[in-house]
Structures are given as C-alpha cells and as structure tokens.
Design a protein around this motif. Structure first.
Motif, mmCIF file in Angstrom:
data_model
loop_
_atom_site.group_PDB
_atom_site.id
_atom_site.type_symbol
_atom_site.label_atom_id
_atom_site.label_comp_id
_atom_site.label_asym_id
_atom_site.label_seq_id
_atom_site.Cartn_x
_atom_site.Cartn_y
_atom_site.Cartn_z
ATOM 1 N N ASP A 164 25.478 38.110 18.557
ATOM 2 C CA ASP A 164 26.007 37.944 19.911
ATOM 3 C C ASP A 164 27.339 38.680 19.997
ATOM 4 O OD1 ASP A 164 23.861 36.337 20.588
ATOM 5 O OD2 ASP A 164 24.989 34.459 20.521
ATOM 6 N N VAL A 165 27.694 39.123 21.185
ATOM 7 C CA VAL A 165 28.941 39.858 21.380
ATOM 8 C C VAL A 165 29.817 39.085 22.358
ATOM 9 C CG1 VAL A 165 29.962 41.996 22.277
ATOM 10 C CG2 VAL A 165 27.884 42.091 20.883
ATOM 11 N N VAL A 166 31.085 38.950 22.008
ATOM 12 C CA VAL A 166 32.068 38.327 22.885
ATOM 13 C C VAL A 166 32.919 39.459 23.452
ATOM 14 C CG1 VAL A 166 33.968 36.693 23.045
ATOM 15 C CG2 VAL A 166 32.077 36.252 21.462
ATOM 16 N N GLN A 167 32.935 39.567 24.775
ATOM 17 C CA GLN A 167 33.712 40.603 25.446
ATOM 18 C C GLN A 167 34.927 39.956 26.094
ATOM 19 O OE1 GLN A 167 31.838 43.910 27.661
ATOM 20 N NE2 GLN A 167 32.870 43.048 29.446
ATOM 21 N N ILE A 168 36.113 40.448 25.744
ATOM 22 C CA ILE A 168 37.363 39.903 26.252
ATOM 23 C C ILE A 168 38.039 40.973 27.099
ATOM 24 C CG2 ILE A 168 39.594 38.890 25.652
ATOM 25 C CD1 ILE A 168 37.106 39.088 22.914
ATOM 26 N N SER A 169 38.381 40.611 28.324
ATOM 27 C CA SER A 169 39.122 41.507 29.212
ATOM 28 C C SER A 169 40.538 40.977 29.350
ATOM 29 C CB SER A 169 38.462 41.569 30.590
ATOM 30 O OG SER A 169 37.154 42.088 30.487
ATOM 31 N N GLY A 226 47.417 42.766 31.959
ATOM 32 C CA GLY A 226 48.833 42.634 31.634
ATOM 33 C C GLY A 226 49.128 43.356 30.339
ATOM 34 N N SER A 227 49.785 42.679 29.437
ATOM 35 C CA SER A 227 50.225 43.260 28.163
ATOM 36 C C SER A 227 49.111 43.276 27.127
ATOM 37 C CB SER A 227 51.383 42.435 27.602
ATOM 38 O OG SER A 227 52.448 42.391 28.504
ATOM 39 N N ALA A 228 49.408 43.957 26.018
ATOM 40 C CA ALA A 228 48.551 43.860 24.838
ATOM 41 C C ALA A 228 48.639 42.431 24.318
ATOM 42 C CB ALA A 228 49.025 44.845 23.778
ATOM 43 N N ALA A 229 47.639 42.001 23.562
ATOM 44 C CA ALA A 229 47.616 40.637 23.034
ATOM 45 C C ALA A 229 46.843 40.608 21.724
ATOM 46 C CB ALA A 229 46.978 39.685 24.041
ATOM 47 N N ASN A 230 47.028 39.541 20.982
ATOM 48 C CA ASN A 230 46.254 39.292 19.770
ATOM 49 C C ASN A 230 45.001 38.518 20.153
ATOM 50 O OD1 ASN A 230 48.296 40.275 17.847
ATOM 51 N ND2 ASN A 230 49.473 38.551 18.626
ATOM 52 N N ILE A 231 43.853 39.028 19.729
ATOM 53 C CA ILE A 231 42.564 38.398 20.010
ATOM 54 C C ILE A 231 41.992 37.925 18.673
ATOM 55 C CG2 ILE A 231 40.253 38.711 20.971
ATOM 56 C CD1 ILE A 231 42.514 39.189 22.997
ATOM 57 N N ARG A 232 41.634 36.650 18.604
ATOM 58 C CA ARG A 232 41.112 36.103 17.355
ATOM 59 C C ARG A 232 39.830 35.320 17.625
ATOM 60 N NH1 ARG A 232 46.165 36.535 14.464
ATOM 61 N NH2 ARG A 232 47.869 36.310 15.938
ATOM 62 N N LEU A 233 38.728 35.783 17.067
ATOM 63 C CA LEU A 233 37.442 35.094 17.126
ATOM 64 C C LEU A 233 37.289 34.324 15.826
ATOM 65 C CD1 LEU A 233 34.585 34.635 18.387
ATOM 66 C CD2 LEU A 233 33.877 36.742 17.216
ATOM 67 N N MET A 234 37.165 32.983 15.928
ATOM 68 C CA MET A 234 37.152 32.128 14.737
ATOM 69 C C MET A 234 36.077 31.057 14.849
ATOM 70 S SD MET A 234 41.271 31.545 14.605
ATOM 71 C CE MET A 234 41.452 31.556 16.391
ATOM 72 N N THR A 280 41.293 47.326 27.005
ATOM 73 C CA THR A 280 40.211 46.387 27.299
ATOM 74 C C THR A 280 39.060 47.118 27.953
ATOM 75 O OG1 THR A 280 41.016 45.737 29.477
ATOM 76 C CG2 THR A 280 41.854 44.517 27.624
ATOM 77 N N PRO A 281 37.856 46.563 27.919
ATOM 78 C CA PRO A 281 37.526 45.302 27.270
ATOM 79 C C PRO A 281 37.394 45.468 25.760
ATOM 80 C CG PRO A 281 35.545 46.205 28.234
ATOM 81 C CD PRO A 281 36.682 47.132 28.603
ATOM 82 N N ILE A 282 37.561 44.382 25.055
ATOM 83 C CA ILE A 282 37.381 44.318 23.612
ATOM 84 C C ILE A 282 36.051 43.625 23.355
ATOM 85 C CG2 ILE A 282 38.209 43.236 21.483
ATOM 86 C CD1 ILE A 282 40.470 44.302 24.297
ATOM 87 N N ARG A 283 35.246 44.191 22.490
ATOM 88 C CA ARG A 283 33.950 43.583 22.163
ATOM 89 C C ARG A 283 33.947 43.209 20.689
ATOM 90 N NH1 ARG A 283 32.897 47.794 25.683
ATOM 91 N NH2 ARG A 283 31.967 47.097 27.634
ATOM 92 N N LEU A 284 33.742 41.926 20.416
ATOM 93 C CA LEU A 284 33.697 41.435 19.040
ATOM 94 C C LEU A 284 32.326 40.855 18.762
ATOM 95 C CD1 LEU A 284 37.133 39.554 18.986
ATOM 96 C CD2 LEU A 284 36.640 41.877 18.195
#
Length: 89
Positions: free
Chosen positions: A15-20, A23-31, A55-59
């Motif tokens: 499965d893929v989690v897409q985060i949009s 604003g600013s850059a950010a730390n994205i953590r899938l746990m 963005t978007p970031i796909r994990l």
C-alpha cells in the motif's frame, strides 16, 4: 514534541501513503504501532520517510500491520498543513 498524527489503521504490504504538504518543508515519518509509541515517548524508533521538501510524498508500506504517520517540524522553521491519502495495492 508537537506533531500532526494520522492513524492509518491496518495496511497491507505494498500500500502507498501519499502525503501532501502546504507551507514549509516537514519531517514525515511512517511508523508501525510499536515505533510510533517509542516516537511519542522520546525513545529510539524506526520509520520510513524523512525530510520532505517537495510534495506529494509517496511512502510504500513495508509490511502488513497498523500504521501511523507523524508530520513534525523538529529542527525546522515555519508552519505546515498536511493531508493524507492511502492508495491500496
């Protein structure tokens, strides 16, 4: 620590989690559950993701289980809004 939390529930390997971000850059953590608990407690943890500048970031979810996403600004300036979409394999 201030962070935005998304409880994604049960996800499958692939499965893929897409985060949009807006604003600013950010730390994205899938746990997974265990690592998210350690993250909240300030203990050592493992995650998929990292600093997101575009963005978007796909994990991709690495294994079946209960998953969480944390979006935080640790070490960064600015503000960010985020949105999540899960794309099933």
């Amino acid at each position: 620590m201030n962070f935005t939390h998304y409880d994604l529930g049960q996800l499958d390997n692939g499965d893929v989690v897409q985060i949009s971000l807006h604003g600013s850059a950010a730390n994205i953590r899938l746990m997974d559950n265990s690592n998210f608990s350690s993250y909240r407690s300030g203990h050592q943890y493992r995650y998929v993701g990292g600093l997101a500048k575009q963005t978007p970031i796909r994990l991709q979810v690495p294994s079946y289980g209960h998953w969480h996403v944390a979006v935080d600004m640790a070490g960064l300036r600015g503000t960010v809004r985020s949105a999540i979409q899960v794309i099933r394999a």
